[in-house]
Design an enzyme around this catalytic site. Sequence first.
Site, PDB file in Angstrom:
ATOM      1  N   CYS A  64      66.787   3.041  49.924  1.00 52.42           N
ATOM      2  CA  CYS A  64      66.132   4.210  49.325  1.00 52.42           C
ATOM      3  C   CYS A  64      66.244   5.458  50.184  1.00 52.42           C
ATOM      4  O   CYS A  64      65.785   6.534  49.778  1.00 52.42           O
ATOM      5  CB  CYS A  64      64.664   3.884  49.064  1.00 52.42           C
ATOM      6  SG  CYS A  64      64.467   2.384  48.070  1.00 52.42           S
ATOM      7  N   HIS A  91      58.012  10.619  50.455  1.00 53.08           N
ATOM      8  CA  HIS A  91      58.682   9.455  49.872  1.00 53.08           C
ATOM      9  C   HIS A  91      57.782   8.893  48.775  1.00 53.08           C
ATOM     10  O   HIS A  91      58.249   8.601  47.678  1.00 53.08           O
ATOM     11  CB  HIS A  91      58.971   8.418  50.956  1.00 53.08           C
ATOM     12  CG  HIS A  91      59.802   7.275  50.492  1.00 53.08           C
ATOM     13  ND1 HIS A  91      61.025   7.426  49.884  1.00 53.08           N
ATOM     14  CD2 HIS A  91      59.577   5.929  50.525  1.00 53.08           C
ATOM     15  CE1 HIS A  91      61.528   6.246  49.565  1.00 53.08           C
ATOM     16  NE2 HIS A  91      60.669   5.314  49.943  1.00 53.08           N
ATOM     17  N   GLU A 107      53.059   6.293  55.286  1.00 53.67           N
ATOM     18  CA  GLU A 107      53.639   7.637  55.310  1.00 53.67           C
ATOM     19  C   GLU A 107      52.578   8.672  55.658  1.00 53.67           C
ATOM     20  O   GLU A 107      52.830   9.619  56.413  1.00 53.67           O
ATOM     21  CB  GLU A 107      54.290   7.973  53.981  1.00 53.67           C
ATOM     22  CG  GLU A 107      54.973   9.335  53.992  1.00 53.67           C
ATOM     23  CD  GLU A 107      55.786   9.635  52.749  1.00 53.67           C
ATOM     24  OE1 GLU A 107      56.564  10.615  52.778  1.00 53.67           O
ATOM     25  OE2 GLU A 107      55.646   8.920  51.749  1.00 53.67           O
ATOM     26  N   LYS A 129      57.967  11.319  42.649  1.00 58.95           N
ATOM     27  CA  LYS A 129      58.185   9.993  42.056  1.00 58.95           C
ATOM     28  C   LYS A 129      57.095   9.652  41.042  1.00 58.95           C
ATOM     29  O   LYS A 129      57.270   8.744  40.224  1.00 58.95           O
ATOM     30  CB  LYS A 129      58.238   8.916  43.142  1.00 58.95           C
ATOM     31  CG  LYS A 129      59.496   8.947  44.006  1.00 58.95           C
ATOM     32  CD  LYS A 129      59.510   7.800  45.000  1.00 58.95           C
ATOM     33  CE  LYS A 129      60.771   7.785  45.854  1.00 58.95           C
ATOM     34  NZ  LYS A 129      60.788   8.877  46.858  1.00 58.95           N
ATOM     35  N   HIS A 140      61.041   5.845  40.930  1.00 58.91           N
ATOM     36  CA  HIS A 140      61.755   5.719  42.200  1.00 58.91           C
ATOM     37  C   HIS A 140      63.223   5.429  41.918  1.00 58.91           C
ATOM     38  O   HIS A 140      63.572   4.347  41.455  1.00 58.91           O
ATOM     39  CB  HIS A 140      61.119   4.606  43.021  1.00 58.91           C
ATOM     40  CG  HIS A 140      61.644   4.489  44.418  1.00 58.91           C
ATOM     41  ND1 HIS A 140      62.577   5.348  44.951  1.00 58.91           N
ATOM     42  CD2 HIS A 140      61.343   3.597  45.407  1.00 58.91           C
ATOM     43  CE1 HIS A 140      62.832   4.995  46.190  1.00 58.91           C
ATOM     44  NE2 HIS A 140      62.100   3.930  46.496  1.00 58.91           N
ATOM     45  N   PHE A 180      64.285   0.104  52.367  1.00 54.81           N
ATOM     46  CA  PHE A 180      64.310  -1.290  52.808  1.00 54.81           C
ATOM     47  C   PHE A 180      65.288  -1.418  53.976  1.00 54.81           C
ATOM     48  O   PHE A 180      66.335  -0.781  54.009  1.00 54.81           O
ATOM     49  CB  PHE A 180      64.777  -2.197  51.668  1.00 54.81           C
ATOM     50  CG  PHE A 180      63.711  -2.528  50.649  1.00 54.81           C
ATOM     51  CD1 PHE A 180      62.454  -1.963  50.688  1.00 54.81           C
ATOM     52  CD2 PHE A 180      63.987  -3.435  49.632  1.00 54.81           C
ATOM     53  CE1 PHE A 180      61.477  -2.282  49.748  1.00 54.81           C
ATOM     54  CE2 PHE A 180      63.022  -3.764  48.678  1.00 54.81           C
ATOM     55  CZ  PHE A 180      61.774  -3.191  48.738  1.00 54.81           C
TER      56      PHE A 180
END
Length: 415
Positions: free
Chosen positions: A166, A306, A317, A338, A343, A402
């Site tokens: 991502c 994010h 975050e 998002k 996402h 990830f």
Amino acid sequence: MLESLHRVVVTGLGAITPIGNTVEEYWEGLTSGRNGVAAISLFDASAHACRFAAEVTNFDPTGFLEPKESKRWDRFSKFGVIASKQALADSGLQIEQANASRVGVIIGSGVGGLLTMETQAHVLADKGPSRVSPFTVPMMIPNMATGLAAIALGAKGPSSAVATACAAGSNAIGDAFRLLQLGKADVMVCGGAEASITPLGVAGFSSAKALSFRNDDPQTASRPFDAERDGFVIGEGSGVLVLETLDHANARGATIHAEVVGYGTTCDAHHITSPSPGGVGGAEAIRLALADGKLDAESVDYINAHGTSTPANDSNETAAIKSVLKQRAHEIPVSSTKSMTGHLLGGSGGIEAVACILALKHGIIPPTINYCNPDPACDLDYVPNIAREHKVKLVLSNSFGFGGHNVCLAFRQMI
């Protein structure tokens, strides 16, 4: 050494998203709080634990691709190439034999051609190896959005693909920025593309307990930083920028949207999916991006988070932002687009960079929709539900993937 580096500017924008298939439609969707989440229509999801997603709708490649090409390209490549063509058109740049070797392409993707892989695996199982398409490998490999965009644009300069989950789209932009700073190219077309709303993609993320399961109310499922968030909503699409050295842009009289001033990238080296405790790796990426641009906390006017709507990501975050920006963190608007687009995995960094640049241009911060219930672990200003007029000169864009990949990009108005 920094004084010898080229300044880098943004001259073109392209976007294919769940809330609009042009930059103008996308921006109108962001500022109006449009929700791109609905029941999955790309396949029969009735047996799946999660039955909704943020799909690109009304997508018609006619006018951009020949019918023959369209049949031989995976959906993620179509998104990436069309967004690249949009961005190049916006830049006004003509790629010709004389400059082609100085124009490069980097488009990131977390997964690549997953639909092709699934479809051809069924062909192999049902009909045997002789019936597998000869285009299987070229269609599914993650670098093909880059390769096809380079072919379509005639760009013969530095070309690569990034697959940092991502964070891929943001890594692609950051890597392109570095090449331009060093004078390895004059122009770079860069961003991310993804099309993973497939039976395997949805099932895999569902089994990992990464997705929201609000099948009874999917429009409220993507709720970053909200206390009742329960997972992300998978999306698809592409966001692409045209970056140029400032000298090159000025020499051709280009319209400049913004300047790229900082890039920080790190790895948690912690876990295959979970962020490091306290967001330590993400914090270091933010710190590096600020140092790269010789920036301080006081200069930051907006952070495009994010903000995936997963319990662990959003709290970590928030901790990362606070650990770097200290008390100033509570004064800076932070929002997650998002909440509207879902996402896009490797495509997220691309469309979020576009959102950041448009926020700089228009002085409007997109909201975090579906924010209803404050979480004590997420205690910043998340611009809840309604877009906000705000003077924006410097923006940070966070992307975490990830594998522990972390990226922060810094964009500012031209000075």
